[in-house]
Scaffold this motif. Structure first.
Motif, PDB file in Angstrom:
ATOM      1  N   ASN A  47       1.127  -1.362   0.044  1.00 18.80           N
ATOM      2  CA  ASN A  47       0.175   0.123  -0.128  1.00 18.80           C
ATOM      3  C   ASN A  47       0.798   1.227   0.111  1.00 18.80           C
ATOM      4  OD1 ASN A  47      -2.884   1.155   0.438  1.00 18.80           O
ATOM      5  ND2 ASN A  47      -1.723   2.185   1.943  1.00 18.80           N
ATOM      6  N   ILE A  48       0.890   2.092  -0.954  1.00 14.75           N
ATOM      7  CA  ILE A  48       1.590   3.106  -1.176  1.00 14.75           C
ATOM      8  C   ILE A  48       0.742   4.609  -1.280  1.00 14.75           C
ATOM      9  CG2 ILE A  48       3.472   4.521  -2.756  1.00 14.75           C
ATOM     10  CD1 ILE A  48       4.060   1.647  -3.951  1.00 14.75           C
ATOM     11  N   THR A  49       0.941   5.443  -0.444  1.00 12.39           N
ATOM     12  CA  THR A  49       0.160   6.899  -0.184  1.00 12.39           C
ATOM     13  C   THR A  49       1.453   7.712  -0.773  1.00 12.39           C
ATOM     14  OG1 THR A  49      -1.152   5.782   1.340  1.00 12.39           O
ATOM     15  CG2 THR A  49      -0.809   8.404   1.154  1.00 12.39           C
ATOM     16  N   ILE A  50       0.870   8.654  -1.620  1.00 12.70           N
ATOM     17  CA  ILE A  50       1.750   9.828  -2.079  1.00 12.70           C
ATOM     18  C   ILE A  50       0.955  11.081  -1.710  1.00 12.70           C
ATOM     19  CG2 ILE A  50       2.991   8.646  -3.829  1.00 12.70           C
ATOM     20  CD1 ILE A  50       1.347   9.912  -5.913  1.00 12.70           C
ATOM     21  N   LEU A 125      11.701   4.711  -3.644  1.00 12.48           N
ATOM     22  CA  LEU A 125      10.535   5.595  -3.334  1.00 12.48           C
ATOM     23  C   LEU A 125      10.922   6.779  -2.226  1.00 12.48           C
ATOM     24  CD1 LEU A 125       7.404   3.647  -3.845  1.00 12.48           C
ATOM     25  CD2 LEU A 125       8.486   4.864  -5.515  1.00 12.48           C
ATOM     26  N   GLU A 126      11.662   6.195  -1.139  1.00 16.53           N
ATOM     27  CA  GLU A 126      12.205   7.070  -0.174  1.00 16.53           C
ATOM     28  C   GLU A 126      13.240   8.031  -0.738  1.00 16.53           C
ATOM     29  OE1 GLU A 126      12.389   4.721   4.211  1.00 16.53           O
ATOM     30  OE2 GLU A 126      14.239   4.556   2.681  1.00 16.53           O
ATOM     31  N   GLN A 127      13.705   7.813  -1.866  1.00 17.67           N
ATOM     32  CA  GLN A 127      14.726   8.810  -2.342  1.00 17.67           C
ATOM     33  C   GLN A 127      13.968   9.877  -3.181  1.00 17.67           C
ATOM     34  OE1 GLN A 127      17.393   6.496  -4.950  1.00 17.67           O
ATOM     35  NE2 GLN A 127      18.396   5.371  -3.224  1.00 17.67           N
ATOM     36  N   ILE A 128      12.687   9.565  -3.350  1.00 20.20           N
ATOM     37  CA  ILE A 128      11.857  10.650  -4.076  1.00 20.20           C
ATOM     38  C   ILE A 128      10.730  11.336  -3.102  1.00 20.20           C
ATOM     39  CG2 ILE A 128      12.535   9.802  -6.342  1.00 20.20           C
ATOM     40  CD1 ILE A 128       9.869   8.592  -6.445  1.00 20.20           C
ATOM     41  N   ASN A 129      11.017  11.025  -1.968  1.00 16.05           N
ATOM     42  CA  ASN A 129      10.168  11.692  -0.580  1.00 16.05           C
ATOM     43  C   ASN A 129       8.971  10.952  -0.648  1.00 16.05           C
ATOM     44  OD1 ASN A 129      11.765  14.061  -0.021  1.00 16.05           O
ATOM     45  ND2 ASN A 129      11.263  14.638  -2.119  1.00 16.05           N
ATOM     46  N   GLU A 206      26.739   7.478  -3.063  1.00 17.72           N
ATOM     47  CA  GLU A 206      26.158   7.697  -1.927  1.00 17.72           C
ATOM     48  C   GLU A 206      24.701   7.805  -1.732  1.00 17.72           C
ATOM     49  OE1 GLU A 206      27.339  11.363   0.113  1.00 17.72           O
ATOM     50  OE2 GLU A 206      29.700  11.069  -0.361  1.00 17.72           O
ATOM     51  N   SER A 207      24.186   7.936  -2.820  1.00 15.45           N
ATOM     52  CA  SER A 207      22.602   8.253  -2.471  1.00 15.45           C
ATOM     53  C   SER A 207      22.041   6.920  -2.827  1.00 15.45           C
ATOM     54  CB  SER A 207      22.084   9.017  -3.853  1.00 15.45           C
ATOM     55  OG  SER A 207      22.449   8.347  -5.032  1.00 15.45           O
ATOM     56  N   ASP A 208      22.932   5.786  -2.968  1.00 14.60           N
ATOM     57  CA  ASP A 208      22.387   4.484  -3.000  1.00 14.60           C
ATOM     58  C   ASP A 208      23.551   3.457  -2.458  1.00 14.60           C
ATOM     59  OD1 ASP A 208      20.662   2.312  -3.898  1.00 14.60           O
ATOM     60  OD2 ASP A 208      21.622   2.126  -5.722  1.00 14.60           O
ATOM     61  N   SER A 209      23.985   3.617  -1.167  1.00 15.75           N
ATOM     62  CA  SER A 209      24.870   3.210  -0.599  1.00 15.75           C
ATOM     63  C   SER A 209      24.250   1.883   0.243  1.00 15.75           C
ATOM     64  CB  SER A 209      25.698   3.774   0.279  1.00 15.75           C
ATOM     65  OG  SER A 209      24.485   4.582   1.429  1.00 15.75           O
ATOM     66  N   MET A 210      23.162   1.732   0.098  1.00 15.22           N
ATOM     67  CA  MET A 210      22.503   0.512   1.050  1.00 15.22           C
ATOM     68  C   MET A 210      21.625  -0.230  -0.122  1.00 15.22           C
ATOM     69  SD  MET A 210      23.301   1.059   4.241  1.00 15.22           S
ATOM     70  CE  MET A 210      22.356   0.063   5.125  1.00 15.22           C
ATOM     71  N   ALA A 211      21.500  -1.440   0.531  1.00 15.20           N
ATOM     72  CA  ALA A 211      20.815  -2.526  -0.267  1.00 15.20           C
ATOM     73  C   ALA A 211      20.231  -3.461   0.511  1.00 15.20           C
ATOM     74  CB  ALA A 211      21.805  -3.308  -1.259  1.00 15.20           C
TER      75      ALA A 211
END
Length: 233
Positions: A47-50, A125-129, A206-211
């Motif tokens: 469930n995604i709410t924008i 999606l977290e990276q685009i708020n 840096e912006s994608d340093s986790m997986a």
């Protein structure tokens, strides 16, 4: 319409009861068997709410929506098939003179097929708020076939139990006089917030340093119970 003689009336219910009791009055053996299994979900509904509120109105709903669509497609998700709009709402937050500010939001349901993809969706999606994501439900695609298999196994188990109980008595059992079944599916997820464990990724920016860690969602418990009444020969 002719009336039946009064002396015959009392016998009608008893005749009906005797027909009903024929099944119960037969020599029989009753047994209950239960089988269960665990299966990994292969349909995970997110469930995604924008909402413009999440960006304090700095980014329009339309822009958030387009960004989400682009990110999901970059992950290999077919948004035309896997993403469905659930509802659209507008919240009246403030009034400035004669103009009113409307902060809009949309609610989506996204289907993915494993935990790793669910984690990738959350990160992207977290990276685009967009961070309001929860697990709506999990399913197993071949559940109907699985339930039939479990019912068959339960019937065989009930038959083996009947054999184990009658053999020491030097008796045998015959056809089934009555069969009933009850199935239960327990999915551990129901509108729970998504939290996918992460690990550091060596070759990344840096912006994608986790997986997301290579894990699986908690398995779905499936249980079937049958009650069988066999005729004693």
């Amino acid at each position: 319409m002719k009336k039946l003689p009064l002396f015959l009336l009392p016998f009608i219910p008893f005749w009906g009861m005797s027909q009903t009791k024929n099944f119960i009055d037969q020599a029989h053996i009753e047994t209950t068997a239960k089988v269960d299994t665990l299966v990994s979900p292969d349909r995970i509904y997110l469930n995604i709410t924008i909402s413009e509120k999440d960006t304090k109105g700095k980014i329009s709903l339309e822009e958030l929506e387009n960004n989400m669509n682009t990110r999901l497609k970059s992950l290999g998700i077919a948004t035309d098939k896997q993403l469905v709009l659930k509802d659209l709402s507008s919240n009246f937050q403030k009034y400035f003179l004669r103009q009113q500010e409307i902060q809009k939001s949309k609610n989506y349901s996204l289907i993915v097929y494993n935990a790793i993809m669910a984690g990738k969706v959350m990160m992207a999606l977290e990276q685009i708020n967009i961070s309001n994501i929860s697990v709506e439900k999990t399913e197993y695609a071949n559940m109907e076939s699985l339930l039939l298999t479990l019912k068959s196994r339960a019937i065989k188990k009930a038959s083996m139990q009947a054999l184990a109980m009658t053999k020491p008595l030097n008796q045998s059992f015959g056809k089934a006089l009555y069969i009933s079944d009850n199935s239960n599916v327990m999915s551990p997820y129901n509108n729970r917030m998504l939290a996918i464990p992460m690990k550091a990724s060596k070759n990344s920016s840096e912006s994608d340093s986790m997986a997301p860690i290579d894990i699986e969602f908690e398995k779905i418990s499936v249980e079937t119970e049958v009650r069988v009444v066999f005729k004693l020969d």
